[in-house]
Design an enzyme around this catalytic site. Structure first.
Site, mmCIF file in Angstrom:
data_model
loop_
_atom_site.group_PDB
_atom_site.id
_atom_site.type_symbol
_atom_site.label_atom_id
_atom_site.label_comp_id
_atom_site.label_asym_id
_atom_site.label_seq_id
_atom_site.Cartn_x
_atom_site.Cartn_y
_atom_site.Cartn_z
ATOM 1 N N LYS A 3 65.261 43.929 62.697
ATOM 2 C CA LYS A 3 66.120 44.067 61.513
ATOM 3 C C LYS A 3 67.326 43.116 61.586
ATOM 4 O O LYS A 3 67.646 42.591 62.659
ATOM 5 C CB LYS A 3 66.573 45.523 61.405
ATOM 6 C CG LYS A 3 65.410 46.511 61.176
ATOM 7 C CD LYS A 3 65.922 47.922 60.902
ATOM 8 C CE LYS A 3 64.763 48.872 60.631
ATOM 9 N NZ LYS A 3 65.236 50.225 60.232
ATOM 10 N N TYR A 43 60.337 49.519 51.392
ATOM 11 C CA TYR A 43 60.743 50.887 51.732
ATOM 12 C C TYR A 43 60.599 51.838 50.540
ATOM 13 O O TYR A 43 61.308 52.847 50.475
ATOM 14 C CB TYR A 43 62.177 50.884 52.258
ATOM 15 C CG TYR A 43 62.296 50.516 53.733
ATOM 16 C CD1 TYR A 43 61.810 51.377 54.725
ATOM 17 C CD2 TYR A 43 62.897 49.338 54.143
ATOM 18 C CE1 TYR A 43 61.916 51.070 56.068
ATOM 19 C CE2 TYR A 43 63.008 49.014 55.499
ATOM 20 C CZ TYR A 43 62.520 49.895 56.457
ATOM 21 O OH TYR A 43 62.633 49.591 57.792
ATOM 22 N N PHE A 51 69.867 57.738 51.529
ATOM 23 C CA PHE A 51 70.226 56.508 52.252
ATOM 24 C C PHE A 51 69.502 55.263 51.734
ATOM 25 O O PHE A 51 69.681 54.173 52.259
ATOM 26 C CB PHE A 51 69.962 56.670 53.758
ATOM 27 C CG PHE A 51 68.527 57.037 54.108
ATOM 28 C CD1 PHE A 51 67.538 56.076 54.176
ATOM 29 C CD2 PHE A 51 68.194 58.357 54.366
ATOM 30 C CE1 PHE A 51 66.229 56.404 54.494
ATOM 31 C CE2 PHE A 51 66.871 58.705 54.685
ATOM 32 C CZ PHE A 51 65.888 57.721 54.749
ATOM 33 N N ARG A 79 56.035 53.102 68.558
ATOM 34 C CA ARG A 79 57.097 54.057 68.217
ATOM 35 C C ARG A 79 57.723 54.644 69.482
ATOM 36 O O ARG A 79 58.916 54.925 69.524
ATOM 37 C CB ARG A 79 56.578 55.114 67.249
ATOM 38 C CG ARG A 79 56.184 54.463 65.902
ATOM 39 C CD ARG A 79 55.980 55.432 64.786
ATOM 40 N NE ARG A 79 57.238 55.985 64.323
ATOM 41 C CZ ARG A 79 58.008 55.413 63.390
ATOM 42 N NH1 ARG A 79 57.663 54.276 62.818
ATOM 43 N NH2 ARG A 79 59.129 55.989 63.012
ATOM 44 N N THR A 85 64.674 57.297 65.526
ATOM 45 C CA THR A 85 65.369 56.595 64.438
ATOM 46 C C THR A 85 66.868 56.473 64.720
ATOM 47 O O THR A 85 67.463 55.412 64.506
ATOM 48 C CB THR A 85 65.166 57.372 63.113
ATOM 49 O OG1 THR A 85 63.761 57.594 62.917
ATOM 50 C CG2 THR A 85 65.737 56.614 61.931
ATOM 51 N N ARG A 96 65.644 50.880 70.625
ATOM 52 C CA ARG A 96 66.777 51.357 69.814
ATOM 53 C C ARG A 96 67.938 51.825 70.690
ATOM 54 O O ARG A 96 69.103 51.604 70.356
ATOM 55 C CB ARG A 96 66.303 52.443 68.848
ATOM 56 C CG ARG A 96 65.568 51.825 67.644
ATOM 57 C CD ARG A 96 64.919 52.873 66.790
ATOM 58 N NE ARG A 96 64.462 52.321 65.507
ATOM 59 C CZ ARG A 96 63.617 52.952 64.700
ATOM 60 N NH1 ARG A 96 63.133 54.135 65.042
ATOM 61 N NH2 ARG A 96 63.260 52.398 63.563
ATOM 62 N N ASN A 106 69.423 50.142 63.044
ATOM 63 C CA ASN A 106 68.707 50.610 64.238
ATOM 64 C C ASN A 106 67.716 49.589 64.805
ATOM 65 O O ASN A 106 66.689 49.956 65.366
ATOM 66 C CB ASN A 106 68.075 51.985 63.989
ATOM 67 C CG ASN A 106 67.051 51.970 62.882
ATOM 68 O OD1 ASN A 106 66.838 50.942 62.252
ATOM 69 N ND2 ASN A 106 66.403 53.098 62.655
ATOM 70 N N HIS A 109 62.004 48.032 63.062
ATOM 71 C CA HIS A 109 61.131 48.893 62.252
ATOM 72 C C HIS A 109 59.760 48.924 62.893
ATOM 73 O O HIS A 109 59.288 47.898 63.399
ATOM 74 C CB HIS A 109 61.000 48.325 60.828
ATOM 75 C CG HIS A 109 59.809 48.857 60.088
ATOM 76 N ND1 HIS A 109 59.801 50.116 59.537
ATOM 77 C CD2 HIS A 109 58.580 48.339 59.876
ATOM 78 C CE1 HIS A 109 58.593 50.331 58.985
ATOM 79 N NE2 HIS A 109 57.838 49.255 59.178
ATOM 80 N N GLU A 120 51.765 46.633 55.524
ATOM 81 C CA GLU A 120 52.968 45.883 55.879
ATOM 82 C C GLU A 120 52.612 44.496 56.431
ATOM 83 O O GLU A 120 53.349 43.533 56.201
ATOM 84 C CB GLU A 120 53.802 46.707 56.869
ATOM 85 C CG GLU A 120 54.358 47.952 56.183
ATOM 86 C CD GLU A 120 55.045 48.943 57.114
ATOM 87 O OE1 GLU A 120 55.074 48.707 58.344
ATOM 88 O OE2 GLU A 120 55.542 49.962 56.600
HETATM 89 P P1 ATP Z 1 61.532 52.538 60.263
HETATM 90 O O1 ATP Z 1 60.680 52.947 59.097
HETATM 91 O O2 ATP Z 1 62.633 51.556 59.894
HETATM 92 O O3 ATP Z 1 60.732 52.118 61.453
HETATM 93 P P2 ATP Z 1 61.780 55.270 61.076
HETATM 94 O O4 ATP Z 1 60.339 55.371 60.743
HETATM 95 O O5 ATP Z 1 62.222 55.652 62.461
HETATM 96 O O6 ATP Z 1 62.334 53.822 60.802
HETATM 97 P P3 ATP Z 1 62.358 56.429 58.504
HETATM 98 O O7 ATP Z 1 62.498 57.896 58.301
HETATM 99 O O8 ATP Z 1 61.109 55.751 58.040
HETATM 100 O O9 ATP Z 1 62.638 56.127 60.054
HETATM 101 O O10 ATP Z 1 63.617 55.745 57.820
HETATM 102 C C1 ATP Z 1 63.611 54.360 57.507
HETATM 103 C C2 ATP Z 1 64.939 53.754 57.895
HETATM 104 O O11 ATP Z 1 65.952 54.300 57.046
HETATM 105 C C3 ATP Z 1 65.423 54.078 59.317
HETATM 106 O O12 ATP Z 1 64.957 53.179 60.276
HETATM 107 C C4 ATP Z 1 66.929 54.001 59.177
HETATM 108 O O13 ATP Z 1 67.355 52.633 59.284
HETATM 109 C C5 ATP Z 1 67.165 54.459 57.777
HETATM 110 N N1 ATP Z 1 67.533 55.883 57.784
HETATM 111 C C6 ATP Z 1 66.705 56.941 57.947
HETATM 112 N N2 ATP Z 1 67.379 58.115 57.878
HETATM 113 C C7 ATP Z 1 68.675 57.763 57.682
HETATM 114 C C8 ATP Z 1 69.885 58.492 57.524
HETATM 115 N N3 ATP Z 1 69.890 59.836 57.560
HETATM 116 N N4 ATP Z 1 71.023 57.798 57.324
HETATM 117 C C9 ATP Z 1 71.035 56.442 57.271
HETATM 118 N N5 ATP Z 1 69.920 55.685 57.408
HETATM 119 C C10 ATP Z 1 68.770 56.333 57.605
HETATM 120 MG MG MG Z 2 59.513 54.699 58.875
#
Ligand code: ATP
Ligand code: MG
Length: 142
Positions: A3, A43, A51, A79, A85, A96, A106, A109, A120
């Site tokens: 990212k 996304y 968010f 993962r 996350t 992370r 974070n 992705h 993707e």
């Molecule tokens: P990614 O899809 O980026 O790999 P993830 O699968 O761990 O991350 P998701 O639930 O898919 O998490 O959320 C996508 C992204 O949105 C997260 O990586 C984070 O950057 C952001 N995000 C998720 N939850 C929050 C939150 N509560 N506040 C702020 N940002 C958030």
């Molecule tokens: Mg995700």
């Protein structure tokens, strides 16, 4: 994907080393930048989350590294390698934990299923831009 924050903080090399040391093969890689519209599409599953706007603004704020990674059990193992996350909850030694600065910034992705990984991969790369798994196997025997 690496990212924008981690690219800005010069962590590309460290993160690629962790990925290769964990046994992944990089089948495709590029530096690119998402427009706000690209990030919104990428996304889209989160469009109703509080968010979402912050997420797509951050993801389009600077260059990213897109990759297609190959490994047995790749989605689950990646993962595990990246960690939770929220970096505050990520296990020691995860990408992370090491490189994220907050839950929204974070570092990386990871696809959440084989179907998401297909979608993707096609979002970033044409078929001619990545190795097929049989070509990767051939390169390992080299
Ligand atoms: P990614 O899809 O980026 O790999 P993830 O699968 O761990 O991350 P998701 O639930 O898919 O998490 O959320 C996508 C992204 O949105 C997260 O990586 C984070 O950057 C952001 N995000 C998720 N939850 C929050 C939150 N509560 N506040 C702020 N940002 C958030
Ligand atoms: Mg995700």
């Amino acid at each position: 994907m690496i990212k924008p924050g981690a690219v800005h903080n010069k962590h590309i090399g460290h993160i690629l080393s962790k990925i290769e040391e964990a046994g992944f093969t990089i089948a495709a890689i590029k530096t690119t930048r998402l427009s706000l519209e690209d990030a919104a599409e990428f996304y889209a599953e989160h469009k109703d989350k509080p968010f979402y706007q912050e997420l797509i603004e951050f993801m389009s704020s600077g260059p990213i590294i897109a990759m297609v990674l190959l490994k047995e059990n790749a989605v689950e193992d990646f993962r595990k390698l990246i960690g939770a996350t929220d970096p505050a909850k990520a296990a020691e030694g995860t990408i992370r934990k090491l490189f994220a600065t907050s839950k929204s910034h974070n570092a990386v992705h990871g696809s959440d299923s084989d179907a998401s990984a297909e979608r993707e991969s096609a979002f970033f790369f044409s078929r001619r831009e990545f190795l097929r798994s049989d070509e990767v196997i051939a390169s390992m025997e080299y």
